[in-house]
Design an enzyme around this catalytic site. Structure first.
Site, PDB file in Angstrom:
ATOM      1  N   TYR A  47       0.814  -1.219   0.000  1.00 49.79           N
ATOM      2  CA  TYR A  47       0.000   0.000   0.000  1.00 49.79           C
ATOM      3  C   TYR A  47       0.852   1.276   0.000  1.00 49.79           C
ATOM      4  O   TYR A  47       0.332   2.369  -0.224  1.00 49.79           O
ATOM      5  CB  TYR A  47      -0.968   0.045   1.188  1.00 49.79           C
ATOM      6  CG  TYR A  47      -1.950  -1.109   1.268  1.00 49.79           C
ATOM      7  CD1 TYR A  47      -2.101  -2.001   0.203  1.00 49.79           C
ATOM      8  CD2 TYR A  47      -2.736  -1.318   2.386  1.00 49.79           C
ATOM      9  CE1 TYR A  47      -2.989  -3.061   0.275  1.00 49.79           C
ATOM     10  CE2 TYR A  47      -3.628  -2.373   2.462  1.00 49.79           C
ATOM     11  CZ  TYR A  47      -3.740  -3.254   1.406  1.00 49.79           C
ATOM     12  OH  TYR A  47      -4.621  -4.299   1.490  1.00 49.79           O
ATOM     13  N   SER A 135      -3.389 -14.528   3.055  1.00 46.86           N
ATOM     14  CA  SER A 135      -4.423 -13.754   2.375  1.00 46.86           C
ATOM     15  C   SER A 135      -4.547 -14.261   0.949  1.00 46.86           C
ATOM     16  O   SER A 135      -3.540 -14.621   0.323  1.00 46.86           O
ATOM     17  CB  SER A 135      -4.046 -12.270   2.391  1.00 46.86           C
ATOM     18  OG  SER A 135      -5.019 -11.511   1.731  1.00 46.86           O
ATOM     19  N   SER A 184     -12.568  -5.767   1.282  1.00 46.75           N
ATOM     20  CA  SER A 184     -13.595  -5.141   0.431  1.00 46.75           C
ATOM     21  C   SER A 184     -14.991  -5.507   0.932  1.00 46.75           C
ATOM     22  O   SER A 184     -15.855  -5.922   0.143  1.00 46.75           O
ATOM     23  CB  SER A 184     -13.417  -5.546  -1.041  1.00 46.75           C
ATOM     24  OG  SER A 184     -12.131  -5.228  -1.499  1.00 46.75           O
ATOM     25  N   LEU A 186     -17.432  -3.810   1.739  1.00 47.14           N
ATOM     26  CA  LEU A 186     -18.518  -2.989   1.181  1.00 47.14           C
ATOM     27  C   LEU A 186     -18.541  -3.120  -0.336  1.00 47.14           C
ATOM     28  O   LEU A 186     -19.162  -2.308  -1.023  1.00 47.14           O
ATOM     29  CB  LEU A 186     -18.320  -1.517   1.583  1.00 47.14           C
ATOM     30  CG  LEU A 186     -18.223  -1.264   3.099  1.00 47.14           C
ATOM     31  CD1 LEU A 186     -17.849   0.188   3.387  1.00 47.14           C
ATOM     32  CD2 LEU A 186     -19.549  -1.616   3.777  1.00 47.14           C
TER      33      LEU A 186
HETATM   34  P1  NAP Z   1     -14.309  -1.428   0.847  1.00 49.09           P
HETATM   35  O1  NAP Z   1     -13.905  -1.294   2.245  1.00 49.09           O
HETATM   36  O2  NAP Z   1     -15.287  -2.483   0.478  1.00 49.09           O
HETATM   37  O3  NAP Z   1     -14.893  -0.046   0.296  1.00 49.09           O
HETATM   38  C1  NAP Z   1     -14.210   1.165   0.451  1.00 49.09           C
HETATM   39  C2  NAP Z   1     -15.011   2.256  -0.266  1.00 49.09           C
HETATM   40  O4  NAP Z   1     -16.292   2.389   0.361  1.00 49.09           O
HETATM   41  C3  NAP Z   1     -14.338   3.605  -0.196  1.00 49.09           C
HETATM   42  O5  NAP Z   1     -14.597   4.255  -1.424  1.00 49.09           O
HETATM   43  C4  NAP Z   1     -15.067   4.319   0.949  1.00 49.09           C
HETATM   44  O6  NAP Z   1     -15.115   5.712   0.772  1.00 49.09           O
HETATM   45  C5  NAP Z   1     -16.455   3.739   0.799  1.00 49.09           C
HETATM   46  N1  NAP Z   1     -17.173   3.684   2.080  1.00 49.09           N
HETATM   47  C6  NAP Z   1     -16.683   3.344   3.293  1.00 49.09           C
HETATM   48  N2  NAP Z   1     -17.652   3.395   4.217  1.00 49.09           N
HETATM   49  C7  NAP Z   1     -18.774   3.791   3.590  1.00 49.09           C
HETATM   50  C8  NAP Z   1     -20.102   4.047   4.020  1.00 49.09           C
HETATM   51  N3  NAP Z   1     -20.459   3.875   5.293  1.00 49.09           N
HETATM   52  N4  NAP Z   1     -21.023   4.443   3.103  1.00 49.09           N
HETATM   53  C9  NAP Z   1     -20.665   4.616   1.808  1.00 49.09           C
HETATM   54  N5  NAP Z   1     -19.421   4.381   1.329  1.00 49.09           N
HETATM   55  C10 NAP Z   1     -18.483   3.974   2.216  1.00 49.09           C
HETATM   56  O7  NAP Z   1     -13.049  -1.628  -0.136  1.00 49.09           O
HETATM   57  P2  NAP Z   1     -11.488  -1.932  -0.016  1.00 49.09           P
HETATM   58  O8  NAP Z   1     -10.741  -0.713   0.340  1.00 49.09           O
HETATM   59  O9  NAP Z   1     -11.160  -2.660  -1.261  1.00 49.09           O
HETATM   60  O10 NAP Z   1     -11.356  -3.008   1.154  1.00 49.09           O
HETATM   61  C11 NAP Z   1     -11.123  -2.671   2.512  1.00 49.09           C
HETATM   62  C12 NAP Z   1      -9.723  -3.006   2.958  1.00 49.09           C
HETATM   63  O11 NAP Z   1      -9.429  -4.379   2.759  1.00 49.09           O
HETATM   64  C13 NAP Z   1      -8.627  -2.298   2.149  1.00 49.09           C
HETATM   65  O12 NAP Z   1      -8.519  -0.948   2.457  1.00 49.09           O
HETATM   66  C14 NAP Z   1      -7.437  -3.128   2.537  1.00 49.09           C
HETATM   67  O13 NAP Z   1      -6.972  -2.787   3.823  1.00 49.09           O
HETATM   68  C15 NAP Z   1      -8.036  -4.532   2.515  1.00 49.09           C
HETATM   69  N6  NAP Z   1      -7.832  -5.222   1.214  1.00 49.09           N
HETATM   70  C16 NAP Z   1      -7.025  -6.332   1.208  1.00 49.09           C
HETATM   71  C17 NAP Z   1      -6.794  -7.014   0.019  1.00 49.09           C
HETATM   72  C18 NAP Z   1      -5.915  -8.225   0.038  1.00 49.09           C
HETATM   73  O14 NAP Z   1      -5.514  -8.689  -1.046  1.00 49.09           O
HETATM   74  N7  NAP Z   1      -5.616  -8.781   1.185  1.00 49.09           N
HETATM   75  C19 NAP Z   1      -7.379  -6.587  -1.179  1.00 49.09           C
HETATM   76  C20 NAP Z   1      -8.217  -5.462  -1.144  1.00 49.09           C
HETATM   77  C21 NAP Z   1      -8.449  -4.802   0.061  1.00 49.09           C
HETATM   78  P3  NAP Z   1     -14.178   6.758   1.589  1.00 49.09           P
HETATM   79  O15 NAP Z   1     -12.806   6.172   1.643  1.00 49.09           O
HETATM   80  O16 NAP Z   1     -14.293   8.009   0.822  1.00 49.09           O
HETATM   81  O17 NAP Z   1     -14.734   6.908   2.992  1.00 49.09           O
END
Ligand code: NAP
Length: 270
Positions: A47, A135, A184, A186
């Site tokens: 990241y 992961s 992810s 959400l």
């Molecule tokens: P996510 O958490 O599913 O979605 C994040 C998005 O949703 C952002 O655009 C955020 O906006 C928005 N959001 C957050 N809360 C909200 C709410 N209450 N209402 C409306 N929109 C909302 O997606 P992600 O970032 O892909 O996944 C989360 C975490 O998982 C990552 O940050 C990372 O740490 C981890 N991850 C790990 C892997 C892996 O390979 N291990 C892969 C992907 C992700 P704002 O930011 O503008 O608030």
């Protein structure tokens, strides 16, 4: 914050994802999240924000030992020596003496799982890493990691949300007391536009995002790590501990995945 106990390890059921957060914006989000009550932070070498996360950890008044901190080894660092040096660098960037959880970010095509695990175990022996996990691993890759490790594999972090089923990994995790950490959760923000989730939320005065997160954490061995840079989102995502989805709500959400309720029911706290 509710805690899950996994193989004797206490893990806050909701964490903050930090993918795509950088620099001072990332540090600000970490500080806000810790102020609001988050105690679980997820980052990764990939990241490029470990230093910004570390700035948050050093600037907050929350003691380090109250925070459950996860980082992940980048795919090109999975060889034995690279694990040791890259994790030492991560600790320097994170400005901490240890991480609570170290994960293999993605399985490698070229480096055997036992080679990476051996170095991770060594970091555990040295006190630089408390617990380890994986992961994006399949069930057979999880088995291989478990066989190779002298210490428990406590989680598999995989993509999991109302539109993405993870039945085989969930069942394996449940049978082996392993946490499924839902990334992810959400669906990268897509859940907010779903009518079913919105309708369910309306019955409780909650948003679609809150319903999606509640659905995840109501499963016995599941934690969720939504990313939110926006303070209103940070608050909203934390406000999911005062309601409970009914079996009918859960059925409706499972229908979004093709109705797996019969085999899935035992995996829920209902
Ligand atoms: P996510 O958490 O599913 O979605 C994040 C998005 O949703 C952002 O655009 C955020 O906006 C928005 N959001 C957050 N809360 C909200 C709410 N209450 N209402 C409306 N929109 C909302 O997606 P992600 O970032 O892909 O996944 C989360 C975490 O998982 C990552 O940050 C990372 O740490 C981890 N991850 C790990 C892997 C892996 O390979 N291990 C892969 C992907 C992700 P704002 O930011 O503008 O608030």
């Amino acid at each position: 914050m509710e805690l899950l106990e996994i193989q004797g390890v206490q893990i806050p059921v909701l964490g903050l994802g930090t993918w795509a957060m950088r620099g001072s914006g990332c540090t600000r989000a970490i500080l806000q999240a810790l102020d609001l009550g988050y105690r679980h932070i997820d980052t990764a070498q990939m990241y490029g924000n470990e230093n910004a996360v570390g700035n948050g950890l050093t600037q907050t008044s929350v003691p380090r030992e109250e925070i459950f901190l996860t980082t992940k080894i980048y795919q090109s660092n999975l060889q034995y020596d690279n694990v040791l040096t890259s994790v030492r660098q991560s600790l320097q960037d994170l400005q901490t003496e240890y991480v609570d959880l170290l994960l293999i970010h993605w399985p490698s095509r070229s480096v055997p799982i036992p080679e990476t695990i051996e170095a991770m175990n060594e970091l555990q022996d040295a006190g630089a890493v408390k617990h380890i996990g994986v992961s994006n691993f399949s069930v057979s890759q999880m088995r291989e990691a478990m066989e190779a490790s002298g210490m428990p594999i406590i989680t598999n972090q995989v993509q999991y949300h109302p539109f993405k089923e993870q039945q085989s990994v969930l069942e394996f995790c449940s049978e082996n007391s392993i946490l499924l950490t839902a990334y992810s959760p959400l669906a990268k923000g897509r859940v907010v536009r779903d009518n079913t989730l919105e309708d369910i939320g309306a019955r409780y005065g909650k948003s679609a995002a809150q319903v999606a997160l509640r659905w995840l954490i109501q499963q016995k061995n599941v934690s969720a790590i939504p990313k939110a840079a926006n303070e209103a989102h940070l608050r909203e995502n934390l406000d999911i501990f005062d309601f409970e989805l009914s079996p009918e709500d859960i059925q409706q959400i499972l229908d979004l995945q093709g109705g797996l309720i019969d085999r899935m029911r035992s995996l829920f706290r209902i």
